[in-house]
Scaffold this motif. Structure first.
Motif, PDB file in Angstrom:
ATOM      1  N   ARG A  22       0.741  -1.245  -0.039  1.00 25.49           N
ATOM      2  CA  ARG A  22       0.044  -0.067  -0.097  1.00 25.49           C
ATOM      3  C   ARG A  22       0.910   1.121  -0.124  1.00 25.49           C
ATOM      4  O   ARG A  22       0.359   2.428  -0.511  1.00 25.49           O
ATOM      5  CB  ARG A  22      -0.951   0.019   1.069  1.00 25.49           C
ATOM      6  N   GLU A  23       2.154   1.050   0.422  1.00 25.27           N
ATOM      7  CA  GLU A  23       3.144   2.164   0.274  1.00 25.27           C
ATOM      8  C   GLU A  23       3.978   2.309  -0.877  1.00 25.27           C
ATOM      9  O   GLU A  23       5.075   2.655  -1.048  1.00 25.27           O
ATOM     10  CB  GLU A  23       4.079   2.002   1.622  1.00 25.27           C
ATOM     11  N   ALA A  24       3.318   1.707  -1.937  1.00 29.23           N
ATOM     12  CA  ALA A  24       3.936   1.527  -3.281  1.00 29.23           C
ATOM     13  C   ALA A  24       5.351   0.868  -3.365  1.00 29.23           C
ATOM     14  O   ALA A  24       6.102   1.176  -4.111  1.00 29.23           O
ATOM     15  CB  ALA A  24       3.947   3.032  -3.825  1.00 29.23           C
ATOM     16  N   SER A 151      -1.861   5.734  -8.723  1.00 26.12           N
ATOM     17  CA  SER A 151      -2.053   4.301  -8.160  1.00 26.12           C
ATOM     18  C   SER A 151      -0.801   3.998  -7.644  1.00 26.12           C
ATOM     19  O   SER A 151       0.325   4.502  -7.750  1.00 26.12           O
ATOM     20  CB  SER A 151      -2.534   3.370  -9.284  1.00 26.12           C
ATOM     21  N   PRO A 152      -0.760   2.968  -6.474  1.00 25.05           N
ATOM     22  CA  PRO A 152       0.407   2.548  -5.893  1.00 25.05           C
ATOM     23  C   PRO A 152       1.624   2.051  -6.857  1.00 25.05           C
ATOM     24  O   PRO A 152       2.604   2.382  -6.786  1.00 25.05           O
ATOM     25  CB  PRO A 152       0.052   1.299  -4.965  1.00 25.05           C
ATOM     26  N   LYS A 153       1.113   1.275  -7.810  1.00 23.21           N
ATOM     27  CA  LYS A 153       1.954   1.218  -8.986  1.00 23.21           C
ATOM     28  C   LYS A 153       2.635   2.120  -9.935  1.00 23.21           C
ATOM     29  O   LYS A 153       3.807   2.192  -9.922  1.00 23.21           O
ATOM     30  CB  LYS A 153       1.458  -0.141  -9.814  1.00 23.21           C
ATOM     31  N   GLU A 154       1.741   3.097 -10.116  1.00 28.37           N
ATOM     32  CA  GLU A 154       2.300   4.322 -10.970  1.00 28.37           C
ATOM     33  C   GLU A 154       3.105   5.129 -10.047  1.00 28.37           C
ATOM     34  O   GLU A 154       4.174   5.668 -10.624  1.00 28.37           O
ATOM     35  CB  GLU A 154       0.917   5.202 -11.203  1.00 28.37           C
ATOM     36  N   PHE A 155       2.908   5.125  -8.721  1.00 26.34           N
ATOM     37  CA  PHE A 155       3.707   5.963  -7.843  1.00 26.34           C
ATOM     38  C   PHE A 155       5.183   5.107  -7.954  1.00 26.34           C
ATOM     39  O   PHE A 155       6.197   5.971  -7.751  1.00 26.34           O
ATOM     40  CB  PHE A 155       3.213   5.759  -6.512  1.00 26.34           C
ATOM     41  N   ALA A 156       5.126   3.752  -7.827  1.00 27.35           N
ATOM     42  CA  ALA A 156       6.403   3.065  -7.670  1.00 27.35           C
ATOM     43  C   ALA A 156       7.240   3.374  -8.820  1.00 27.35           C
ATOM     44  O   ALA A 156       8.446   3.599  -8.874  1.00 27.35           O
ATOM     45  CB  ALA A 156       5.849   1.625  -7.403  1.00 27.35           C
ATOM     46  N   ALA A 178       9.661  -2.438  -9.437  1.00 23.22           N
ATOM     47  CA  ALA A 178       8.244  -2.071  -8.988  1.00 23.22           C
ATOM     48  C   ALA A 178       7.214  -3.230  -8.868  1.00 23.22           C
ATOM     49  O   ALA A 178       5.993  -2.927  -8.395  1.00 23.22           O
ATOM     50  CB  ALA A 178       7.749  -0.923  -9.984  1.00 23.22           C
ATOM     51  N   TRP A 179       7.518  -4.436  -9.348  1.00 24.66           N
ATOM     52  CA  TRP A 179       6.633  -5.779  -9.364  1.00 24.66           C
ATOM     53  C   TRP A 179       7.263  -6.549  -8.447  1.00 24.66           C
ATOM     54  O   TRP A 179       8.623  -6.597  -8.459  1.00 24.66           O
ATOM     55  CB  TRP A 179       6.510  -5.990 -10.694  1.00 24.66           C
ATOM     56  N   MET A 195       2.160   4.271 -19.780  1.00 19.00           N
ATOM     57  CA  MET A 195       1.025   4.951 -20.549  1.00 19.00           C
ATOM     58  C   MET A 195       0.034   5.694 -19.511  1.00 19.00           C
ATOM     59  O   MET A 195      -0.485   6.786 -19.839  1.00 19.00           O
ATOM     60  CB  MET A 195       0.152   3.856 -21.331  1.00 19.00           C
ATOM     61  N   THR A 196      -0.388   5.097 -18.493  1.00 19.23           N
ATOM     62  CA  THR A 196      -1.251   5.501 -17.689  1.00 19.23           C
ATOM     63  C   THR A 196      -0.729   6.669 -16.840  1.00 19.23           C
ATOM     64  O   THR A 196      -1.406   7.708 -16.407  1.00 19.23           O
ATOM     65  CB  THR A 196      -2.059   4.311 -16.730  1.00 19.23           C
ATOM     66  N   LEU A 197       0.531   6.454 -16.551  1.00 18.59           N
ATOM     67  CA  LEU A 197       1.363   7.544 -15.652  1.00 18.59           C
ATOM     68  C   LEU A 197       1.350   8.580 -16.557  1.00 18.59           C
ATOM     69  O   LEU A 197       1.133   9.881 -16.082  1.00 18.59           O
ATOM     70  CB  LEU A 197       2.605   6.901 -15.365  1.00 18.59           C
ATOM     71  N   ARG A 198       1.746   8.447 -17.811  1.00 17.88           N
ATOM     72  CA  ARG A 198       1.916   9.671 -18.825  1.00 17.88           C
ATOM     73  C   ARG A 198       0.480  10.818 -18.772  1.00 17.88           C
ATOM     74  O   ARG A 198       0.528  11.838 -18.547  1.00 17.88           O
ATOM     75  CB  ARG A 198       2.093   9.263 -19.964  1.00 17.88           C
ATOM     76  N   LYS A 199      -0.500   9.898 -18.969  1.00 16.60           N
ATOM     77  CA  LYS A 199      -1.720  10.538 -18.762  1.00 16.60           C
ATOM     78  C   LYS A 199      -2.191  11.362 -17.467  1.00 16.60           C
ATOM     79  O   LYS A 199      -2.616  12.503 -17.525  1.00 16.60           O
ATOM     80  CB  LYS A 199      -3.051   9.532 -19.197  1.00 16.60           C
TER      81      LYS A 199
END
Length: 218
Positions: A22-24, A151-156, A178-179, A195-199
């Motif tokens: 939860r802390e990425a 999201s946690p993954k985008e943050f990571a 990150a995974w 891609m979602t991070l860029r958006k």
């Protein structure tokens, strides 16, 4: 940041892992010392959260092996024994930090993050580049002063890219950092997340694709 949790109390281990995710953070979990040493010798972990009282191979021995291997991985040891002599013994084996049980989860997170900063070249606790400001401790991201929800993954992923300070990071490196080990390396999960991070970060784009080399922050 990638973390290995080695704790034989499975409920506690899983709870720690869930909280760190939860802390990425990318988190793998094992419940015995032999598995802890096997994973840490194969994967590139920033921090190992290591219980001293592990079956198969003691946490003390795992810590000694990690320290003697020359790995940059940092170790925080957990134990119910909190006497000064126990802390000294743990640190003398090569541990970087020591936390007695029971502990406040917020303190564990803070200590893991502090050790993670020490596992690589020194970087500021708050990362700034191209108008972006990322605060790992507070889980906050802003662009030109405007808050951005990730999201946690985008943050990571963004944290890994920010720590690279403008140099390209390969998709394989992002997957590694990150995974966790359950991620399928043959999927396009990294590309989709970028891609979602860029958006979410908006225009003009600050996450750039470097052909043949990966991704970098402008």
């Amino acid at each position: 940041m990638r973390v290995l949790v080695a704790e034989d109390e499975q409920l506690l281990a899983d709870a720690i892992a869930t909280g760190l995710r939860r802390e990425a953070m990318a988190v793998d979990v094992v419940y015995d010392g032999a598995s802890a040493w096997e994973r840490s010798s194969v994967n590139d972990y920033d921090v190992v959260v290591l219980d001293r009282d592990l079956p198969a191979l003691s946490g003390d021995e795992v810590c000694r092996l990690i320290a003697s291997s020359g790995s940059p991985t940092r170790v925080i040891m957990l134990t119910a024994a909190s006497d000064v002599s126990d802390r000294v013994a743990g640190l003398s084996l090569g541990a970087d930090d020591y936390l007695g049980k029971p502990f406040a989860f917020a303190e564990l997170v803070a200590r893991v993050r502090a050790l993670g900063r020490r596992s690589v070249a020194p970087v500021p606790p708050v990362l700034e580049r191209a108008g972006l400001r990322l605060d790992p401790a507070r889980r906050e991201v802003t662009r030109d002063g405007e808050p951005i929800t990730l999201s946690p993954k985008e943050f990571a992923v963004l944290e890994v890219l920010m720590r690279a300070d403008g140099t390209a990071v390969t998709a394989e490196r992002l997957l590694e950092k990150a995974w966790d080990e359950n991620a399928d390396p043959f999927t396009n999960v990294v590309r989709v997340t970028v891609m979602t991070l860029r958006k979410r970060l908006g225009d003009p784009p600050v996450v750039l694709t470097v052909p043949g080399a990966g991704y970098r922050i402008a």
